[in-house]
Design a protein around this motif. Structure first.
Motif, PDB file in Angstrom:
ATOM      1  N   ILE A   3      11.919  -0.232  -3.298  1.00  0.00           N
ATOM      2  CA  ILE A   3      11.252  -0.556  -2.037  1.00  0.00           C
ATOM      3  C   ILE A   3      10.901   0.708  -1.258  1.00  0.00           C
ATOM      4  O   ILE A   3       9.864   0.772  -0.579  1.00  0.00           O
ATOM      5  CB  ILE A   3      12.143  -1.483  -1.192  1.00  0.00           C
ATOM      6  CG1 ILE A   3      12.273  -2.850  -1.879  1.00  0.00           C
ATOM      7  CG2 ILE A   3      11.566  -1.658   0.210  1.00  0.00           C
ATOM      8  CD1 ILE A   3      13.125  -3.834  -1.131  1.00  0.00           C
ATOM      9  N   VAL A   4      11.741   1.731  -1.369  1.00  0.00           N
ATOM     10  CA  VAL A   4      11.468   2.997  -0.665  1.00  0.00           C
ATOM     11  C   VAL A   4      10.159   3.601  -1.156  1.00  0.00           C
ATOM     12  O   VAL A   4       9.353   4.104  -0.364  1.00  0.00           O
ATOM     13  CB  VAL A   4      12.635   3.986  -0.886  1.00  0.00           C
ATOM     14  CG1 VAL A   4      12.304   5.334  -0.251  1.00  0.00           C
ATOM     15  CG2 VAL A   4      13.924   3.424  -0.300  1.00  0.00           C
ATOM     16  N   ILE A   5       9.934   3.547  -2.467  1.00  0.00           N
ATOM     17  CA  ILE A   5       8.691   4.082  -3.035  1.00  0.00           C
ATOM     18  C   ILE A   5       7.488   3.288  -2.535  1.00  0.00           C
ATOM     19  O   ILE A   5       6.453   3.848  -2.163  1.00  0.00           O
ATOM     20  CB  ILE A   5       8.739   4.066  -4.574  1.00  0.00           C
ATOM     21  CG1 ILE A   5       9.860   4.999  -5.076  1.00  0.00           C
ATOM     22  CG2 ILE A   5       7.398   4.483  -5.160  1.00  0.00           C
ATOM     23  CD1 ILE A   5      10.035   4.979  -6.574  1.00  0.00           C
ATOM     24  N   LEU A   6       7.643   1.949  -2.530  1.00  0.00           N
ATOM     25  CA  LEU A   6       6.546   1.095  -2.065  1.00  0.00           C
ATOM     26  C   LEU A   6       6.226   1.357  -0.600  1.00  0.00           C
ATOM     27  O   LEU A   6       5.053   1.421  -0.212  1.00  0.00           O
ATOM     28  CB  LEU A   6       6.919  -0.371  -2.272  1.00  0.00           C
ATOM     29  CG  LEU A   6       7.041  -0.849  -3.726  1.00  0.00           C
ATOM     30  CD1 LEU A   6       7.513  -2.288  -3.775  1.00  0.00           C
ATOM     31  CD2 LEU A   6       5.707  -0.711  -4.447  1.00  0.00           C
ATOM     32  N   ASP A   7       7.266   1.518   0.219  1.00  0.00           N
ATOM     33  CA  ASP A   7       7.037   1.834   1.628  1.00  0.00           C
ATOM     34  C   ASP A   7       6.363   3.195   1.780  1.00  0.00           C
ATOM     35  O   ASP A   7       5.530   3.404   2.670  1.00  0.00           O
ATOM     36  CB  ASP A   7       8.361   1.824   2.392  1.00  0.00           C
ATOM     37  CG  ASP A   7       8.898   0.420   2.613  1.00  0.00           C
ATOM     38  OD1 ASP A   7       8.095  -0.534   2.500  1.00  0.00           O
ATOM     39  OD2 ASP A   7      10.099   0.269   2.889  1.00  0.00           O
ATOM     40  N   GLY A   8       6.699   4.134   0.892  1.00  0.00           N
ATOM     41  CA  GLY A   8       6.053   5.446   0.918  1.00  0.00           C
ATOM     42  C   GLY A   8       4.570   5.342   0.591  1.00  0.00           C
ATOM     43  O   GLY A   8       3.732   6.002   1.223  1.00  0.00           O
ATOM     44  N   VAL A  45      -3.236  -3.644  -1.253  1.00  0.00           N
ATOM     45  CA  VAL A  45      -3.260  -4.862  -2.077  1.00  0.00           C
ATOM     46  C   VAL A  45      -2.292  -4.722  -3.258  1.00  0.00           C
ATOM     47  O   VAL A  45      -1.527  -5.652  -3.576  1.00  0.00           O
ATOM     48  CB  VAL A  45      -4.690  -5.140  -2.588  1.00  0.00           C
ATOM     49  CG1 VAL A  45      -4.680  -6.272  -3.617  1.00  0.00           C
ATOM     50  CG2 VAL A  45      -5.605  -5.505  -1.427  1.00  0.00           C
ATOM     51  N   ILE A  46      -2.297  -3.551  -3.896  1.00  0.00           N
ATOM     52  CA  ILE A  46      -1.412  -3.324  -5.048  1.00  0.00           C
ATOM     53  C   ILE A  46       0.054  -3.423  -4.633  1.00  0.00           C
ATOM     54  O   ILE A  46       0.870  -4.080  -5.296  1.00  0.00           O
ATOM     55  CB  ILE A  46      -1.704  -1.950  -5.678  1.00  0.00           C
ATOM     56  CG1 ILE A  46      -3.103  -1.948  -6.308  1.00  0.00           C
ATOM     57  CG2 ILE A  46      -0.658  -1.613  -6.735  1.00  0.00           C
ATOM     58  CD1 ILE A  46      -3.562  -0.586  -6.777  1.00  0.00           C
ATOM     59  N   ALA A  48       1.243  -5.019  -2.064  1.00  0.00           N
ATOM     60  CA  ALA A  48       1.545  -6.419  -1.717  1.00  0.00           C
ATOM     61  C   ALA A  48       1.807  -7.253  -2.968  1.00  0.00           C
ATOM     62  O   ALA A  48       2.637  -8.179  -2.952  1.00  0.00           O
ATOM     63  CB  ALA A  48       0.381  -7.013  -0.926  1.00  0.00           C
ATOM     64  N   LEU A  49       1.137  -6.915  -4.069  1.00  0.00           N
ATOM     65  CA  LEU A  49       1.320  -7.679  -5.308  1.00  0.00           C
ATOM     66  C   LEU A  49       2.668  -7.407  -5.966  1.00  0.00           C
ATOM     67  O   LEU A  49       3.262  -8.306  -6.584  1.00  0.00           O
ATOM     68  CB  LEU A  49       0.195  -7.352  -6.299  1.00  0.00           C
ATOM     69  CG  LEU A  49      -1.200  -7.896  -5.949  1.00  0.00           C
ATOM     70  CD1 LEU A  49      -2.230  -7.379  -6.943  1.00  0.00           C
ATOM     71  CD2 LEU A  49      -1.205  -9.420  -5.939  1.00  0.00           C
ATOM     72  N   VAL A  50       3.168  -6.189  -5.858  1.00  0.00           N
ATOM     73  CA  VAL A  50       4.406  -5.833  -6.558  1.00  0.00           C
ATOM     74  C   VAL A  50       5.613  -5.807  -5.625  1.00  0.00           C
ATOM     75  O   VAL A  50       6.738  -5.595  -6.083  1.00  0.00           O
ATOM     76  CB  VAL A  50       4.265  -4.457  -7.249  1.00  0.00           C
ATOM     77  CG1 VAL A  50       3.137  -4.488  -8.254  1.00  0.00           C
ATOM     78  CG2 VAL A  50       4.031  -3.343  -6.224  1.00  0.00           C
ATOM     79  N   TYR A  51       5.387  -6.006  -4.333  1.00  0.00           N
ATOM     80  CA  TYR A  51       6.496  -5.967  -3.383  1.00  0.00           C
ATOM     81  C   TYR A  51       7.449  -7.126  -3.647  1.00  0.00           C
ATOM     82  O   TYR A  51       7.012  -8.268  -3.829  1.00  0.00           O
ATOM     83  CB  TYR A  51       5.978  -6.050  -1.950  1.00  0.00           C
ATOM     84  CG  TYR A  51       6.849  -5.354  -0.940  1.00  0.00           C
ATOM     85  CD1 TYR A  51       6.658  -4.009  -0.648  1.00  0.00           C
ATOM     86  CD2 TYR A  51       7.858  -6.037  -0.275  1.00  0.00           C
ATOM     87  CE1 TYR A  51       7.448  -3.353   0.280  1.00  0.00           C
ATOM     88  CE2 TYR A  51       8.665  -5.387   0.656  1.00  0.00           C
ATOM     89  CZ  TYR A  51       8.454  -4.043   0.927  1.00  0.00           C
ATOM     90  OH  TYR A  51       9.251  -3.392   1.839  1.00  0.00           O
ATOM     91  N   LEU A 237       0.579  -2.392   6.605  1.00  0.00           N
ATOM     92  CA  LEU A 237      -0.786  -1.879   6.509  1.00  0.00           C
ATOM     93  C   LEU A 237      -1.764  -2.844   7.172  1.00  0.00           C
ATOM     94  O   LEU A 237      -2.709  -2.415   7.850  1.00  0.00           O
ATOM     95  CB  LEU A 237      -1.169  -1.666   5.038  1.00  0.00           C
ATOM     96  CG  LEU A 237      -2.538  -1.021   4.807  1.00  0.00           C
ATOM     97  CD1 LEU A 237      -2.586   0.373   5.427  1.00  0.00           C
ATOM     98  CD2 LEU A 237      -2.854  -0.935   3.321  1.00  0.00           C
ATOM     99  N   MET A 238      -1.538  -4.151   6.989  1.00  0.00           N
ATOM    100  CA  MET A 238      -2.395  -5.137   7.646  1.00  0.00           C
ATOM    101  C   MET A 238      -2.257  -5.036   9.162  1.00  0.00           C
ATOM    102  O   MET A 238      -3.244  -5.145   9.896  1.00  0.00           O
ATOM    103  CB  MET A 238      -2.039  -6.548   7.186  1.00  0.00           C
ATOM    104  CG  MET A 238      -2.999  -7.621   7.689  1.00  0.00           C
ATOM    105  SD  MET A 238      -2.488  -9.298   7.254  1.00  0.00           S
ATOM    106  CE  MET A 238      -2.551  -9.223   5.467  1.00  0.00           C
TER     107      MET A 238
END
Length: 460
Positions: A3-8, A45-46, A48-51, A237-238
């Protein structure tokens, strides 16, 4: 994925989005800014899909299908829609943004069985209301811009009173439903219908040159709904994108109101144009000029100014106007463009068209600078503009555009108007400028007329 990577990644996307939107403020960097913003949203979008979700319903097939369908529609629209239809396409896409926000709110209500804490439920209902207003309002605007909906078909008696009443009812219902903490399916349906009705009555009274103001307002509403949807779905982001679009839309609305000499209250209650009578009757004889005579006049001028309008967009004359600029500058003639803030059918319409033809941004004059320049100009050529140069706005209290700041041509030595006919402009009123002593008409398609003018200039 961590999740840290995704937030980054979301943080990087947020920075790219801010930089991209900032670059849109200048024609030279707008193209790169658009690409950066597109990359940022694609990253969003990417992610959001893998979160990771609290529940995994394996709905990726529906998500991918939606992306593919939307992508195909977007690509086809971008390639097929002509530049003249850009305002209605912007309105259409903006409406879909509002509908998306409304659907997010409805899905949230269904998932929570229409029951929630008061504040949370109030936010969702407010988002549903704004989303539906932005959607149906944009659809009405699309119809008016495309010509499929005429003002006479959308006349609503006592529109201001009706708008106020519907808005008050909607606010009261949001408070009541939120306080109770729940609502039924039938109440949701009725509230949605009320929201759609308000969206229709909000935009339907709009007429004349006021459309850019409403487009800016609807864009702001869609941005606000995107921000609220970001809060509802916990999508950072939204939320950021919505705040940026919503705030810029509000600023643009205020600027458009100033340009149209309208109050903000009149925007939100739909009290546009239409409140006044037809105004004074226009009498006189229009004087014509030939392309050859105009070529001689231009060749011996010192200062020439072009005033573009929607007619230039229809005729796709921006490229030949640029050629005219190059030829006259080759004859040591100073050449400028006078841009009215609401010329065309959407904010910045003329700027977009001229940028497409590589016209230097430094040659574009805003309203105040343009009026100063026009006082000393030898020739002003009005290319398909009408209401933004109509002197009735200055001296006819009965006119529906009275009080609107215009490009004032009263002191310009010579005014040449390129029009197909003497038909009135978008506001539906005749223009006394056409009958002034310093004005002459060059009838015909603007692009063809300027092409003839270019041929004559080459032999002068």
């Amino acid at each position: 994925m961590n999740i840290v990577i995704l937030d980054g990644v979301l943080f990087v996307a947020s920075v790219l989005l801010i930089i991209g939107l900032r670059k849109l403020s200048h024609p030279d960097s707008a193209s790169n800014g658009n690409r950066l913003a597109a990359v940022a949203l694609a990253l969003g979008v990417i992610v959001a899909l893998v979160y990771p979700l609290e529940t995994q319903n394996n709905n990726y097939i529906y998500i991918v299908a939606g992306i593919c369908i939307g992508g195909i529609i977007g690509i086809i629209s971008a390639k097929k829609v002509p530049m003249t239809a850009m305002p209605e396409m912007v309105s259409l896409f903006n409406g879909f943004g509002g509908l998306s926000a409304a659907l997010i709110s409805l899905v949230w209500l269904v998932n929570n069985h229409f029951v929630s804490e008061a504040t949370e439920l109030g936010i969702v209902l407010f988002n549903l209301f704004l989303g539906l207003v932005a959607f149906i309002g944009s659809m009405v605007a699309y119809g008016k811009l495309s010509g499929s909906l005429k003002d006479e078909h959308l006349r609503i008696p006592y529109s201001t009173i009706l708008n106020s009443l519907l808005l008050i009812i909607a606010i009261v219902l949001i408070i009541i439903f939120s306080y109770s903490g729940q609502l039924s399916i039938s109440q949701t349906v009725l509230f949605s219908i009320l929201s759609l009705l308000y969206g229709i009555t909000f935009v339907a009274p709009v007429g004349g040159a006021d459309m850019p103001v409403v487009i800016a307002t609807l864009n702001a509403l869609t941005g606000i709904t995107a921000a609220i949807s970001g809060v509802i779905t916990d999508n950072k982001l939204m939320l950021l994108g919505g705040v940026l679009v919503g705030s810029s839309g509000i600023i643009l609305t205020l600027l458009m109101c100033k340009a149209m000499n309208r109050s903000v209250i009149s925007v939100f209650f739909g009290n546009f144009s239409g409140a006044k009578e037809a105004g004074q009757e226009v009498e006189g004889n229009a004087k014509e000029i030939s392309a050859s005579n105009l070529a001689i006049q231009l060749a011996y001028s010192q200062r020439v100014c072009i005033i573009p309008g929607y007619g230039m967009a229809v005729a796709q004359a921006q490229k030949v106007v640029k050629e005219l600029e190059e030829i006259l500058e080759g004859k040591d003639v100073e050449f400028k463009y006078a841009i009215h803030p609401v010329a065309g059918r959407m904010p910045g319409h003329m700027n977009v068209l001229l940028a497409e033809s590589d016209v230097s941004y430094d040659k574009l004059l805003d309203l105040d600078d343009a009026n100063t320049y026009l006082e000393s100009a030898d020739v002003a050529i009005v290319v398909g503009a009408n209401d933004v140069v109509n002197p009735s706005a200055l001296d006819d209290p009965g006119s529906k555009i009275y009080g609107m700041p215009i490009l004032n041509l009263s002191k310009t030595k010579a005014v040449i108007v390129l029009k197909r006919s003497m038909n009135p402009g978008y506001a539906g009123i005749q223009n006394p400028l056409f009958f002034k002593d310093n004005t002459k008409m060059l009838f015909g398609d603007a692009k063809k007329s300027i092409e003839k003018l270019l041929m004559e200039l080459k032999v002068v």
